[in-house]
Scaffold this active site. Structure first.
Site, PDB file in Angstrom:
ATOM      1  N   CYS A 330       0.865  -1.159  -0.142  1.00  0.00           N
ATOM      2  CA  CYS A 330       0.569   0.061   0.321  1.00  0.00           C
ATOM      3  C   CYS A 330       0.928   1.120   0.207  1.00  0.00           C
ATOM      4  CB  CYS A 330      -1.075  -0.187   1.375  1.00  0.00           C
ATOM      5  SG  CYS A 330      -2.361   1.202   0.908  1.00  0.00           S
ATOM      6  N   HIS A 436      -3.987  -5.525   1.428  1.00  0.00           N
ATOM      7  CA  HIS A 436      -3.239  -5.796   2.567  1.00  0.00           C
ATOM      8  C   HIS A 436      -3.628  -7.161   2.241  1.00  0.00           C
ATOM      9  CE1 HIS A 436      -2.887  -2.032   3.592  1.00  0.00           C
ATOM     10  NE2 HIS A 436      -3.161  -1.548   3.373  1.00  0.00           N
TER      11      HIS A 436
END
Length: 491
Positions: A330, A436
């Site tokens: 991310c 994630h």
């Protein structure tokens, strides 16, 4: 109609989150339909619910304990600190506003209505709802605006348990002070005290039990032993303060994690800790590991600026030249590109900044936020793995590198069904993804660990998958809770 139980604490990190998880698992094992609940949570650690909404990782983990799909109603209000006393406010899973404390308190009644909506939903759909409070339930300077503690017990007609951590010392003073600072109407909601993290012979506490019940007219209903063998996800960054080395200390595979100033979703790392020696490094530290992880962060541009300031950017390129493996997740993935474009300073006070220039990629920050569960096929050279995870990001990336994942569901780099980037420079492998939770995928995690072992001519390892280990620890926690607490006054 559900029975509501609330766990409040004398302080932060007193054991509320873990106790709620244990009670949820205990009740579901008894055949009940159970939901966790926290009206308002403040955390940069979040996950995606079944409705594609954002909730705190603590309530997601508690949902695992309760064996139910995680819902936005388990955490109707989530505060994600952005810095300078501003938080992004998430309401029922979606971004609402960026607010400071004064702005937030002015809209308290709006948030209370959303909390009530979730309480009503849970009341209709579950047998038991186990509520977690926040911090201390008796911050007397904040009581009028506290919508995360005994106000919620009052709204839901819950019986409350007060938990205190004896490992810090002063447990009876903490309990007595908390009870006597509470308004009478909230004090009446407390049905028992639980003492957490006790080591030794419980007989030494019995005089204290008798005295505190005499002083407060509330009994101690349980003492939970300190158990260092339990492996459960941490709730927020406070839990990693001062934490340097963890995981499998005997492993030949060392993973370094850059300890970003606004680190988020660090539970992404948990699945590696069974197989690898894990080590947080600061911006001015050397890279000593086999794998370097650039984790999630709330402010990618701020972290990039700090990496340049302390020279970590140069060390990362040296690490690549030596054949190191890099994994960006991310915000960490975004820093691996050529440039991070933030014309509106949405990421912080840095603005647009050049990146590490490992990937030929540009990232632009805007107002749209991707919040969704994702899955697809991860491909590395001739290897393919089915993977799933979740996305929580505001930037979008244009990458000219090979995509890491072809999505069947999700947003990815640009909403074009491709996620991440992959690049091999001689013996160095660089991975980047917006997903994630990707390391919870056993086959890919196993590939990553064994990539290091093969470089060292060591035998491949194959440990139990993370989900299995987590479920076993939930059951172990449930047994400890059931054996340690007398629930006759609560259930």
């Amino acid at each position: 109609m559900a029975k509501f139980i609330m766990v409040v604490g004398t302080a932060s990190n007193s054991g509320k989150t873990v106790l709620v998880s244990g009670i949820c698992r205990m009740l579901v094992n008894q055949g009940y339909k159970v939901a966790p609940f926290k009206s308002q949570n403040m955390s940069l650690n979040s996950r995606v619910s079944v409705e594609d909404g954002e909730i705190a990782v603590a309530q997601y983990t508690q949902a695992i304990a309760a064996k139910v799909n995680p819902s936005i109603h388990f955490n109707p209000v989530l505060l994600k600190p952005k810095g300078n006393f501003i938080s992004q406010v998430i309401v029922h899973g979606k971004p609402y506003k960026d607010m400071d404390y004064n702005e937030y308190r002015k809209e308290k009644n709006y948030f209370l209505e959303k909390i009530k909506e979730s309480i009503e939903y849970l009341d209709k759909n579950y047998d038991y709802v186990v509520i977690e409070g926040a911090g201390s339930c008796c911050e007397i300077n904040l009581l009028n605006d506290d919508i995360a503690n005994l106000k919620v017990a009052e709204l839901s007609n819950a019986d409350a348990i007060l938990v205190s951590d004896i490992d810090r010392g002063g447990v009876f003073a903490s309990i007595y002070g908390t009870v006597n600072l509470l308004p009478e109407n909230w004090k009446k909601l407390l049905k028992g005290f639980v003492i957490n993290k006790f080591r030794g012979n419980i007989d030494v506490l019995k005089d204290g039990f008798e005295k505190i019940e005499e002083l407060t007219n509330i009994p101690v209903i349980g003492t939970i032993p300190y158990d260092e063998t339990l492996v459960l996800p941490e709730e927020d960054s406070q839990a990693i303060q001062g934490k340097k080395v963890f995981g499998n200390l005997k492993s030949p595979v060392e993973v370094n994690i850059v300890k970003f100033s606004k680190i988020a979703n660090f539970t992404d790392l948990d699945p590696l800790s069974n197989d690898c020696l894990m080590k947080y490094i600061d911006f001015n530290d050397d890279i000593t590991g086999d794998i370097l992880i650039l984790p999630g962060t709330r402010c990618s541009t701020v972290e990039m600026n700090l990496m340049k300031k302390y020279g970590l950017d140069k060390k990362i390129h040296e690490f690549i030249n030596k054949g190191g493996i890099i994994f960006g997740i991310c915000g960490g993935y975004q820093t691996l590109g050529k440039i991070l474009i933030d014309e509106n300073f949405s990421e912080g006070n840095v603005g647009t900044i050049s990146g590490l220039d490992v990937f030929n990629m540009e990232t632009t920050f805007g107002n749209k936020k991707a919040i969704n569960n994702s899955n697809g096929i991860l491909k590395i050279n001739d290897m393919e793995y089915e993977v799933s995870g979740y996305e929580l990001h505001e930037g979008y990336s244009v990458s000219k590198e090979t995509p890491l994942i072809t999505l069947s569901n999700g947003f990815g780099n640009l909403g074009d069904m491709y996620d991440g980037s992959f690049k091999q420079i001689e013996n160095s492998y660089i991975f980047g993804t917006y997903l994630h939770g990707i390391l919870e995928n056993f086959e890919f995690r196993n590939y990553l660990v064994n990539l290091v072992l093969s470089k060292k001519n060591l035998k491949n390892i194959s440990k139990d998958n993370y989900e299995k280990v987590l479920q076993e620890n939930m059951d172990k926690l449930s047994k400890i809770i059931e054996e340690s607490i007398d629930f006759s006054k609560i259930l």
